[in-house]
Design a protein around this motif. Sequence first.
Motif, PDB file in Angstrom:
ATOM      1  N   GLU A  54       0.984  -1.208  -0.071  1.00 17.00           N
ATOM      2  CA  GLU A  54       0.141   0.100  -0.066  1.00 17.00           C
ATOM      3  C   GLU A  54       0.976   1.126  -0.022  1.00 17.00           C
ATOM      4  OE1 GLU A  54      -3.263   0.189  -0.852  1.00 17.00           O
ATOM      5  OE2 GLU A  54      -3.105  -1.874  -0.985  1.00 17.00           O
ATOM      6  N   ASP A  55       1.945   1.336   0.602  1.00 18.44           N
ATOM      7  CA  ASP A  55       2.958   2.371   0.716  1.00 18.44           C
ATOM      8  C   ASP A  55       3.479   2.509  -0.587  1.00 18.44           C
ATOM      9  OD1 ASP A  55       2.499   2.893   3.404  1.00 18.44           O
ATOM     10  OD2 ASP A  55       4.086   1.706   4.128  1.00 18.44           O
ATOM     11  N   LEU A  56       3.887   1.437  -1.287  1.00 20.00           N
ATOM     12  CA  LEU A  56       4.630   1.436  -2.312  1.00 20.00           C
ATOM     13  C   LEU A  56       3.402   2.094  -3.636  1.00 20.00           C
ATOM     14  CD1 LEU A  56       7.091   0.364  -3.650  1.00 20.00           C
ATOM     15  CD2 LEU A  56       6.007  -1.778  -4.209  1.00 20.00           C
ATOM     16  N   ARG A  57       1.989   1.859  -3.377  1.00 18.99           N
ATOM     17  CA  ARG A  57       1.382   2.512  -4.400  1.00 18.99           C
ATOM     18  C   ARG A  57       1.188   3.896  -3.966  1.00 18.99           C
ATOM     19  NH1 ARG A  57      -4.200   0.746  -3.227  1.00 18.99           N
ATOM     20  NH2 ARG A  57      -4.991   1.325  -5.056  1.00 18.99           N
ATOM     21  N   VAL A  58       1.235   4.402  -3.033  1.00 16.92           N
ATOM     22  CA  VAL A  58       1.221   5.739  -2.627  1.00 16.92           C
ATOM     23  C   VAL A  58       2.507   6.393  -3.217  1.00 16.92           C
ATOM     24  CG1 VAL A  58       1.278   7.359  -0.976  1.00 16.92           C
ATOM     25  CG2 VAL A  58      -0.166   5.472  -0.375  1.00 16.92           C
ATOM     26  N   ASP A  59       3.604   5.667  -3.086  1.00 11.29           N
ATOM     27  CA  ASP A  59       4.657   6.171  -3.814  1.00 11.29           C
ATOM     28  C   ASP A  59       4.649   6.441  -5.311  1.00 11.29           C
ATOM     29  OD1 ASP A  59       7.381   7.264  -3.242  1.00 11.29           O
ATOM     30  OD2 ASP A  59       8.241   5.584  -3.937  1.00 11.29           O
ATOM     31  N   GLY A  60       4.205   5.345  -5.774  1.00 10.82           N
ATOM     32  CA  GLY A  60       3.941   5.369  -7.249  1.00 10.82           C
ATOM     33  C   GLY A  60       3.246   6.443  -7.731  1.00 10.82           C
ATOM     34  N   ALA A  61       1.915   6.542  -7.167  1.00  2.22           N
ATOM     35  CA  ALA A  61       1.318   7.735  -7.427  1.00  2.22           C
ATOM     36  C   ALA A  61       2.099   9.268  -7.220  1.00  2.22           C
ATOM     37  CB  ALA A  61       0.134   7.725  -6.432  1.00  2.22           C
ATOM     38  N   ALA A  62       2.776   9.095  -6.056  1.00  3.44           N
ATOM     39  CA  ALA A  62       3.523  10.477  -6.153  1.00  3.44           C
ATOM     40  C   ALA A  62       4.579  10.737  -7.076  1.00  3.44           C
ATOM     41  CB  ALA A  62       4.278  10.240  -4.474  1.00  3.44           C
ATOM     42  N   MET A 266       8.590   2.246  -9.384  1.00  3.97           N
ATOM     43  CA  MET A 266       7.754   1.857 -10.666  1.00  3.97           C
ATOM     44  C   MET A 266       8.191   0.267 -10.945  1.00  3.97           C
ATOM     45  SD  MET A 266       6.451   4.577 -10.575  1.00  3.97           S
ATOM     46  CE  MET A 266       5.209   4.379 -11.468  1.00  3.97           C
ATOM     47  N   LEU A 267       9.395  -0.202 -11.016  1.00  7.63           N
ATOM     48  CA  LEU A 267       9.583  -1.601 -11.353  1.00  7.63           C
ATOM     49  C   LEU A 267       9.232  -2.547 -10.433  1.00  7.63           C
ATOM     50  CD1 LEU A 267      12.950  -0.898 -13.525  1.00  7.63           C
ATOM     51  CD2 LEU A 267      10.598  -1.263 -14.374  1.00  7.63           C
ATOM     52  N   ARG A 268       8.793  -2.013  -9.225  1.00 13.00           N
ATOM     53  CA  ARG A 268       8.210  -3.125  -8.336  1.00 13.00           C
ATOM     54  C   ARG A 268       6.656  -3.171  -8.575  1.00 13.00           C
ATOM     55  NH1 ARG A 268       9.708  -1.561  -2.373  1.00 13.00           N
ATOM     56  NH2 ARG A 268       8.838  -3.801  -1.978  1.00 13.00           N
ATOM     57  N   LEU A 269       6.325  -1.890  -8.693  1.00 23.72           N
ATOM     58  CA  LEU A 269       4.630  -2.055  -8.933  1.00 23.72           C
ATOM     59  C   LEU A 269       4.118  -2.729 -10.400  1.00 23.72           C
ATOM     60  CD1 LEU A 269       4.253   1.608  -7.903  1.00 23.72           C
ATOM     61  CD2 LEU A 269       3.162  -0.248  -6.577  1.00 23.72           C
ATOM     62  N   LEU A 270       5.034  -2.339 -11.583  1.00 23.49           N
ATOM     63  CA  LEU A 270       4.401  -2.327 -12.727  1.00 23.49           C
ATOM     64  C   LEU A 270       4.287  -4.361 -13.125  1.00 23.49           C
ATOM     65  CD1 LEU A 270       3.312  -2.240 -15.552  1.00 23.49           C
ATOM     66  CD2 LEU A 270       5.558  -1.439 -16.226  1.00 23.49           C
ATOM     67  N   PRO A 271       5.373  -4.963 -12.758  1.00 22.74           N
ATOM     68  CA  PRO A 271       5.193  -6.377 -13.122  1.00 22.74           C
ATOM     69  C   PRO A 271       4.181  -7.176 -12.410  1.00 22.74           C
ATOM     70  CG  PRO A 271       7.572  -6.015 -12.638  1.00 22.74           C
ATOM     71  CD  PRO A 271       6.570  -4.858 -12.480  1.00 22.74           C
TER      72      PRO A 271
ATOM     73  N   PRO B  25       5.852   9.170   0.399  1.00 20.62           N
ATOM     74  CA  PRO B  25       6.017   8.543   1.657  1.00 20.62           C
ATOM     75  C   PRO B  25       7.366   7.797   1.978  1.00 20.62           C
ATOM     76  CG  PRO B  25       4.873   7.196  -0.032  1.00 20.62           C
ATOM     77  CD  PRO B  25       5.096   8.537  -0.770  1.00 20.62           C
ATOM     78  N   ALA B  26       7.655   7.777   3.037  1.00 22.69           N
ATOM     79  CA  ALA B  26       8.888   6.915   3.533  1.00 22.69           C
ATOM     80  C   ALA B  26       8.514   5.561   3.261  1.00 22.69           C
ATOM     81  CB  ALA B  26       9.325   7.013   5.177  1.00 22.69           C
ATOM     82  N   LEU B  27       9.346   4.763   2.493  1.00 19.47           N
ATOM     83  CA  LEU B  27       9.210   3.488   2.353  1.00 19.47           C
ATOM     84  C   LEU B  27      10.103   2.647   3.240  1.00 19.47           C
ATOM     85  CD1 LEU B  27       8.938   3.143  -1.554  1.00 19.47           C
ATOM     86  CD2 LEU B  27       6.985   3.016  -0.040  1.00 19.47           C
ATOM     87  N   ALA B  28       9.689   1.469   3.680  1.00 21.65           N
ATOM     88  CA  ALA B  28      10.636   0.662   4.458  1.00 21.65           C
ATOM     89  C   ALA B  28      11.693   0.070   3.649  1.00 21.65           C
ATOM     90  CB  ALA B  28       9.840  -0.629   4.794  1.00 21.65           C
ATOM     91  N   PRO B  29      12.801   0.472   4.381  1.00 19.96           N
ATOM     92  CA  PRO B  29      14.070  -0.190   3.580  1.00 19.96           C
ATOM     93  C   PRO B  29      13.976  -1.704   3.350  1.00 19.96           C
ATOM     94  CG  PRO B  29      14.787   0.429   6.004  1.00 19.96           C
ATOM     95  CD  PRO B  29      13.129   0.763   5.830  1.00 19.96           C
ATOM     96  N   SER B  30      14.872  -2.111   2.433  1.00 17.43           N
ATOM     97  CA  SER B  30      14.942  -3.675   2.082  1.00 17.43           C
ATOM     98  C   SER B  30      15.718  -4.422   3.196  1.00 17.43           C
ATOM     99  CB  SER B  30      15.808  -3.534   0.926  1.00 17.43           C
ATOM    100  OG  SER B  30      15.512  -2.888  -0.237  1.00 17.43           O
ATOM    101  N   GLY B  31      15.198  -5.771   3.200  1.00 21.32           N
ATOM    102  CA  GLY B  31      15.854  -6.419   4.322  1.00 21.32           C
ATOM    103  C   GLY B  31      17.254  -6.737   3.805  1.00 21.32           C
ATOM    104  N   PRO B  32      17.931  -7.834   4.790  1.00 19.41           N
ATOM    105  CA  PRO B  32      19.240  -8.140   4.616  1.00 19.41           C
ATOM    106  C   PRO B  32      19.209  -8.826   3.005  1.00 19.41           C
ATOM    107  CG  PRO B  32      18.228  -9.328   6.186  1.00 19.41           C
ATOM    108  CD  PRO B  32      17.413  -8.250   5.867  1.00 19.41           C
ATOM    109  N   VAL B  33      20.456  -8.929   2.509  1.00 23.40           N
ATOM    110  CA  VAL B  33      20.551  -9.678   1.153  1.00 23.40           C
ATOM    111  C   VAL B  33      20.466 -11.116   1.333  1.00 23.40           C
ATOM    112  CG1 VAL B  33      21.959 -10.051  -0.653  1.00 23.40           C
ATOM    113  CG2 VAL B  33      21.940  -7.736   0.369  1.00 23.40           C
ATOM    114  N   ASP B  34      19.945 -11.772   0.723  1.00 25.02           N
ATOM    115  CA  ASP B  34      19.496 -13.274   0.939  1.00 25.02           C
ATOM    116  C   ASP B  34      19.966 -14.061  -0.379  1.00 25.02           C
ATOM    117  OD1 ASP B  34      18.732 -15.925   1.172  1.00 25.02           O
ATOM    118  OD2 ASP B  34      16.942 -15.522   2.092  1.00 25.02           O
TER     119      ASP B  34
END
Lengths: 500, 192, 242
Positions: A54-62, A266-271, B25-34
Motif C-alpha cells: 500500500e505504501d508502494l502504491r502511494v509512492d507510485g502515485a507520488a 515503478m519497477l516493483r509495481l508494474l510487473p 511517503p517513507a518506504l520501508a528499507p529493504s531487508g538483508p541480502v539473501d
Amino acid sequence: MQAPVGTTFVGMPAFPDAARDALGDPVLRHNLAHATGTIRDKRARVVAEVDDWEDLRVDGAAVKDTALADLGTHLLALESALTARGARVHWARDAAEANAIVAGIAKGHGVDEVVKVKSMATQEIGLNEALEAEGIAAWETDLAELIVQLGEDRPSHILVPAIHRNRAEIRAIFRDRMAAAGRPAPDDLTDEPAELAAAARLHLREKFLRARMAVSGANFAVADSGTLVVVESEGNGRMCLTLPEVLVSVVGIEKVVPTWDDLGTMLRLLPRSSTGERMNPYTSTWAGVTPGDGPQEMHVVLLDNGRTRALADEVGRQALRCIRCSACLNVCPVYERTGGHAYGSVYPGPIGAILNPLLQGPGSSAWVDSLPYASSLCGACYEVCPVRIDIPSVLVDLRAQVVDAKRIVPDVSAADSGVRPRQRPAAPSPQSLAMKGAAMTFASARRLGLAERFAGVGTSLARRLPWLPGVSAWAGARDLPQAPAESFRRWWRRTDGGRR
Amino acid sequence: MTSAREEILARVHAATAEAVAPERPALAPSGPVDVDLFAERVADYEAVVERCAPEEVTERVAARVAGLRVVVPDGLPFAVAGSVADDGLVAADLDALDGVVTTATVGIAETGTIVLDHGPGQGRRALTLVPDLHVCVVRADQVVADVPDAVRRLDPARAQTWISGPSATSDIELSRVEGVHGPRTLHVLLTR
Amino acid sequence: MRVALQVTCLNDALFPHVGQAVVTLLRRLGVDVEFPEAQTCCGQPMVNTGYLDEAVPAVRSFVSAFSSYDAVVTPSGSCAGSARHQHGLVARRSGDAGLQAAVASLSPRVYELTEFLVDVLGVTDVGASYPHEVTYHPTCHSLRMLGVGDRPRRLLEEVRGLRLRELPYADQCCGFGGTFAVKNADTSIAMGADKVRHVRETGAEVLVAGDSSCLMHLGGLMERQRSGVRTMHLAEVLAAQE
C-alpha cells in the motif's frame, strides 16, 4: 484545437450497443472469464508477497504526480539529456504529426518495412495504418499483437491484445495467415501454446534479422538521465531495440518520471500488477546511442495527442499516472463480460472509460459520452491500481462533464463570425427530465410523500423511484418488486414509529 | 507558425500552473541480502541455477557448453575452451551459434533478476539475445536485496538488460510458455 | 446521544420493512432512534448519473433533516458512501459556503448500519435468532467505498441458529450500479446472472446483503428464474428472533 484522431476504432457505436453483441458470444465470454480469472489470481499471489504494497502504491502515485506537476521542466530535461547522448528529439501535437515524423524517418532511410515493439502510443495514433498508406509495412512482433495483426482483428486488452482468442482460434489464424506475411506456420502445428509460440519465433526471426528500422514506445522516460525503459516478456522488444540500425521511440509526454531512482518503485509495481510476476522476463534501458552496441541512429517522438487536455482536467489528471498495467481490466466485472472491443478504443476497460473521454473531451461524440457510464462504480479498479487512480471518482466527474456539455450547446451558426457564440439550452432527454423531476421531488419531504401516496400498489417503479427511468430495460429479465401497501414514512406517522 | 514543441510546452505550463508536487511517503528499507533467496527466485522462472566456488567456474562452464558453439565477449575473466570471440559478428552469425557465456553486474534477490550493463565480460546487447543458451556467472557479492537497491547501484547512462528467467509469453490464454525470442535456456552459475 | 434513521428513498418507497427492522433492532439495543420526516434522498442517483445541479436540493434536505443529530444510521452502504464521499462534491458545486460547512460537519456522523452497531454501540451479538441457511453478498460500496470489512460477518456469526454458506466470488459486483442497471441493462443482467448462479451454488435459502438496491436487482432475477432463494436485508436478519 482539433480532436485527436486514431484513438477510436472508426464508426464505433456507443458502449451499450457494442456490449450487447459481445454479451451474446458464448466463446468470447468463456475466453475472457478464463483469462481474467487466471491473471487475477496470479496478481493477488505476488502482491501479497510485498509487505509494504500500500505504501508502494502511494509512492507510485507520488512519483507520477511529481512528474506531472512540473511536466514542462521534466520534458526539457529529458530532451536535453537525450540530445546530449546522440538521440534526436521530435515533438508531435497530434497523431498526424507523429505519424508523419515516423514515416519521414523511414523514407529518409529508404526502408519499406519496420519491426515494432508492442506500444500503446503507436496503436493510439494508428501508426501502422499511416505507414501502410506510405507503402511501409509495420510488423508487430509481440505474440499477441501478431495474432491480432494476422487475424485482421482489433486489440481487446492492453497487456494481452488477443485475450479474446483461445488456442484453437490462434492455431487457425497462424495456419491460414502466416504464409502471406512471411515464413509459414509448420504443417503439423497443434494448438499447444508452446508450439504456437515456437511458430511465432521462427516466423519473426527472419524479420528481426532483416529489419533496418524499428519502432517502439517506452514504459518510462527518465528525465534526469535521459534513459528510456521498455518492459517486456518475449524478447521481441530486445530484438527491435538492439538489432536494427535505426530506432524511433514514440513516447507519450506523461511517460516521464523525474529521476532514475524513481524506477526503484515503478519497477516493483508494474510487473506484479501487470503479468502477475515478481519481475517480467526482460527490461531494456538505454540512454541515447551506445557506440558499437545497438542502433546508431535514435529518434524520440514526444507525443501530446490530447494528453495536455487531460492534464488540464483537475480531477481527471490522475489518469495520466497510468502505467498501462491493465490490472483494472482484469478485475473489472464489466470488462470481464463485454471484452475490450465494446469500448471502441485501444484503451478498453476502466482506464479506457476515463482515458478516452479525457483525451478527446466529453461531448465530442455519442461514443465518448457513453464510456463514463460503462461502469457499475463497484470500485474494484481503484483497489488494484498500482498508481492509485481513483477511477470511480473520475468516472463520476466525467459523467457530470457529459451532462454539463449537453446543458448548453454552442450555436454553430455564430461560431465562424468571431463573435462569442450564443448558447441555447439543448432539448432535454428523457433522462434529464427524470433527473429534474427527481430534483424537484427530493427538494422537499412533502413532495416526496405526495409522490409516494399517489404511487400506490401496482404503479410503476419509475413513479416510486423518480431517478430510475427505463423500466422496460429493467423488466426484460428482472421481476419488479411488489409495491408495499404503505411507505415507511406513512407507517411511521400512522404508528408513531411502531409505538402504537 | 508556432512549433509543436513550443505549443505543447505552452499547453503543459497552462495546465499545470496550479499543480503542486506531493510528498513522497517513507518506504520501508529493504531487508538483508539473501543469496539463497536469489537462487530460489531465479530457479522459479524455470532457469537452471548452479552454485559453485569461484575457482570451479571454468570447469563448470566448460561442462555446460561442451559440444556447443558459444560466443564470449571481451573481458570475460575466465577462458571458455573452443569459444568464438565477438569480433564483428553480424546478427545472422550470432543466430548460427548455440550459446553465449557472460558475467553480470547486479543480481536482485527478491525478484530473481540478473542485470547486465554490457560492460567488460557482458558484451554488447545482441550477444546475449540471439543465441538460444545464455550461461551467466553471478558473484554472491553482486546480489542486492530488492529492486531499489539495484537501481541505486546501476548507471542510468549505460544501456542495461534486466533478465528474469528465459524469455516467456503468456499471450495464449494467459498460460506461461518459456522460450520465445530471447534465449530459451538461462543457466546461472552463482559463485560464493 | 440523539440518533436518526436515514431510511433511504428506496426503502421508504418499496421496502418499508427494512426500515422497520432497523427500528426494531436499535430499540432492542436501547437506542431510541428517531425518523426525521424532512428526509428525502441522499442524492446519489443524480450524482452518479452526472446531474450535480439536480442533486443539490436532495443534499440540502439531507442536511436540514439530519444536522441536529449526533449520529445518522442508514441501512445502506451505498447511501452512507454517498453522504460521506459525494456530498462535499455537490456542496462545492452549489457554491454555497454554508452548505459546504454543514456537509463537512455532518458527513463524518453518517454510519452504515453495521458500522454503527460495531463501532458506535460496540456490539456484535445483537440478540438475533434466525435458524436458516443464508449466504452473504458484500455490496461494493460497503466493501470498497466505506471499507466495512468483516463487520457484517461478525454480526451474522453471532446470530443464533444461522448457518452461513460461503458465496463464491463474493466481492464481485452484482451489476446493479444505480442507473447502470437500465443504461447498460444487458451488461447489468449478465453480471447479475453470474452472481445469482453463485448464490444458487451455495444451496442457501436466503441471500442477505446490506443494500436493498442490490437485493432488488438480484431478487428480480431470482424471481424470474423461480429460483426459490429469498432475499433479505441484513437489518431484517439482525432484527429477527425466530
